[in-house]
Enzyme design. Structure first.
Site, PDB file in Angstrom:
ATOM      1  CG  ASP A  38     -81.802  -3.913 -17.925  1.00 59.31           C
ATOM      2  OD1 ASP A  38     -82.096  -4.243 -16.545  1.00 59.31           O
ATOM      3  OD2 ASP A  38     -82.028  -4.133 -18.594  1.00 59.31           O
ATOM      4  CE  LYS A  87     -87.655  -4.551 -22.087  1.00 58.42           C
ATOM      5  NZ  LYS A  87     -86.933  -5.816 -21.300  1.00 58.42           N
ATOM      6  CD  GLU A 136     -83.794  -0.848 -18.763  1.00 60.76           C
ATOM      7  OE1 GLU A 136     -84.570  -1.713 -18.898  1.00 60.76           O
ATOM      8  OE2 GLU A 136     -82.980  -0.395 -19.672  1.00 60.76           O
TER       9      GLU A 136
END
Length: 350
Positions: free
Chosen positions: A187, A262, A213
């Site tokens: 990420d 999220k 990510e």
């Protein structure tokens, strides 16, 4: 059923160790817990996890937003979640509104006597989460990765994005230490340019990276597509997707292979919509989290267990806390998240 009140509880919980990403360092969780009460003695818990870099909030701004929201929802039927979320939509603060959204869903599940995972679809009984290794020295990252694997974890998420050459070296050394059975995902938290991302990720390809990510700035959708088309590692959009409209934009522009949902960015209602958009488009999803107590992580786990299009989880934010006021809720054992069959979120707060 009517909402009679909303209690706002600021919290400050130290972390076990600093959490470092390309966006900065975090040393404590300064969140806000919310309890929505009703005239039938059914209550719901929610949580806001503000982030200056991602949600553009602070604990103080969340409290201000929730005090603005409170008179707007008292007297409303908590079952009318979409109506309430539309009513408070103009108020600033993604995670502040997410805390209300989570609490309303908790009430809904409790009232009908079902855990939220069942309400959302009851697709799976458990989900393996990644355990995050934040940015630090190469040798420290290797030690942390080995510790995760030795304790039963099989999915490692490595934070990268500041020093590309060091990022590659970390992956190399970690693979040498843990082998190729455990999965590694990375990420960058928007840390790379297009050129750097392509060059660095091509070097990482040999180490069997599961996905990357958000390699680029959240607004660089064209750049995300360019990276995706020039590396073999699947690209996941995270900070680029806050709303269902953002998910549609990713789909229309072929900008990512996957999307990280999220709840603190989108709220629970919109998270469900994003999952449905991705399901229609055939884009696999992950549910991620901020540094959160088990309230937020439990909500994310219910979502992940309910929706079939959600194949991955990064729901380990509660593990970084020195203590957690949540009673029951998510259980994380050897890198696997589970929730019980109690109604709603299945938790309370001490």
């Amino acid at each position: 059923m009517k909402i009679t009140g909303m209690r706002i509880h600021p919290i400050l919980i130290p972390l076990r160790k600093p959490f470092v990403t390309s966006l900065g360092s975090k040393y404590q969780h300064d969140g806000v817990l919310v309890k929505i009460e009703t005239d039938e003695n059914v209550f719901g818990w929610g949580e806001a996890a503000p982030s200056k870099n991602i949600t553009k909030e602070t604990q103080e701004s969340v409290i201000k937003s929730l005090n603005e929201i409170k008179p707007l929802i008292v007297g409303e039927n908590p079952f009318e979640v979409e109506k309430i979320m539309d009513k408070i939509n103009y108020v600033f603060g993604p995670s502040a509104k997410a805390s209300v959204d989570i609490a309303l869903h908790d009430i809904f599940g409790k009232k009908i006597g079902l855990p939220l995972k069942n309400v959302f679809g009851d697709d799976k009984k458990e989900i393996r989460t990644s355990i995050t290794v934040s940015i630090g020295k190469v040798e420290d990252a290797v030690k942390e990765a080995v510790k995760i694997v030795d304790s039963g974890g099989r999915n490692i998420k490595l934070k990268i994005g500041l020093k590309p050459d060091e990022d590659i070296e970390k992956i190399k050394k970690i693979r040498e230490s843990i082998g190729y059975e455990p999965r590694i995902r990375v990420d960058a938290n928007q840390g790379y340019s297009v050129e750097t991302a392509i060059k660095t990720l091509r070097e990482m390809e040999r180490y069997e990276i599961e996905f990357v990510e958000q390699p680029l700035n959240a607004k660089d959708i064209d750049g995300m597509r360019m990276v995706r088309n020039n590396v073999s590692i699947p690209v996941m959009a995270d900070e680029s997707v806050h709303t269902p409209g953002d998910a549609v934009n990713i789909v229309k522009n072929d900008a990512a292979d996957m999307i990280n949902i999220k709840i603190m960015k989108s709220g629970l209602s919109n998270a469900l919509k994003i999952a449905d958009i991705c399901s229609a488009a055939g884009i696999i999803c992950m549910v991620g989290c901020m540094i959160e107590t088990k309230i937020g992580v439990t909500a994310g786990t219910h979502l992940a267990l309910g929706k079939r299009i959600i194949r991955f989880a990064d729901l380990d934010g509660h593990l970084d806390l020195k203590f957690d006021p949540t009673i029951n809720g998510v259980r994380t054992e050897k890198g696997v998240n589970k929730v019980g069959d109690d109604a709603g979120l299945g938790l309370d707060v001490d």
